[in-house]
Design an enzyme around this catalytic site. Structure first.
Site, PDB file in Angstrom:
ATOM      1  N   ASN A   1       1.081 -39.921 -26.570  1.00 48.06           N
ATOM      2  CA  ASN A   1      -0.865 -40.489 -25.672  1.00 48.06           C
ATOM      3  C   ASN A   1      -0.849 -41.213 -24.301  1.00 48.06           C
ATOM      4  OD1 ASN A   1       0.183 -42.564 -28.883  1.00 48.06           O
ATOM      5  ND2 ASN A   1      -2.069 -41.958 -28.875  1.00 48.06           N
TER       6      ASN A   1
ATOM      7  N   ILE B   1      -4.418 -42.514 -20.614  1.00 46.41           N
ATOM      8  CA  ILE B   1      -4.163 -43.425 -21.953  1.00 46.41           C
ATOM      9  C   ILE B   1      -5.279 -43.631 -22.548  1.00 46.41           C
ATOM     10  CG2 ILE B   1      -2.961 -45.173 -22.806  1.00 46.41           C
ATOM     11  CD1 ILE B   1      -2.736 -46.277 -19.312  1.00 46.41           C
ATOM     12  N   CYS B   2      -4.498 -43.300 -23.598  1.00 50.57           N
ATOM     13  CA  CYS B   2      -4.994 -42.499 -25.086  1.00 50.57           C
ATOM     14  C   CYS B   2      -4.615 -44.253 -25.642  1.00 50.57           C
ATOM     15  CB  CYS B   2      -5.105 -41.921 -25.884  1.00 50.57           C
ATOM     16  SG  CYS B   2      -6.293 -41.809 -27.295  1.00 50.57           S
ATOM     17  N   LEU B   3      -5.698 -45.313 -26.014  1.00 53.78           N
ATOM     18  CA  LEU B   3      -5.414 -46.214 -26.631  1.00 53.78           C
ATOM     19  C   LEU B   3      -7.043 -47.317 -26.717  1.00 53.78           C
ATOM     20  CD1 LEU B   3      -3.507 -48.390 -27.214  1.00 53.78           C
ATOM     21  CD2 LEU B   3      -3.246 -49.492 -24.500  1.00 53.78           C
TER      22      LEU B   3
END
Length: 144
Positions: free
Chosen positions: A74, A81-83
């Site tokens: 992620n 950041i993939c959140l």
């Protein structure tokens, strides 16, 4: 520069009641910027690592970037950041503390259903042990 009172209150609260495993330092002369160090969670491939991040709090939603290289499904090789709470699920009700705890949690439990780094994710999904081994190696090499 007018600074949101809420950011000032949250910063003061973080100083008085720090989050275990997370160091947050406001950048002098710009209270919307923070230098952050997140310790890799125990039992994860990132255990023992100290990961530097930059956090910026514009009006819309937080922007956070890993400055330490990390091998994670992620987090891409540029540190993005993939959140979900950093984009579509952001709510002004969330605090700096919540954002950083969510990032720390992501280190413990990568979300392979919503990857940012497809290359790492493919390895993580097909051979989790190899993905974790590489993550440990990168932690030793870049986050010590």
């Amino acid at each position: 520069m007018s600074v949101n009172q809420r950011i000032i209150k949250e910063t003061q609260k973080l100083k008085k009641d720090p989050v275990r495993g997370i160091l947050v330092q406001p950048v002098e002369n710009n209270p919307r910027y923070f230098n952050v160090v997140i310790d890799g969670p125990q039992g994860s491939p990132y255990e023992g690592g100290h990961f530097k991040l930059q956090l910026y709090l514009p009006e819309e939603y937080p922007k956070c970037l890993f400055m330490t290289k990390i091998y994670h499904p992620n987090i891409d090789f540029l540190g993005r950041i993939c959140l979900d709470i950093l984009k579509k699920n952001w709510s002004p009700a969330l605090q700096i503390r919540s954002v950083l705890l969510s990032i720390q949690s992501l280190l413990n439990e990568p979300n392979t259903d919503d990857p940012l780094n497809e290359e790492v994710n493919a390895i993580w999904k097909s051979n989790k042990a190899q993905g974790e081994k590489t993550a440990k190696e990168w932690t030793q090499k870049y986050a010590k």
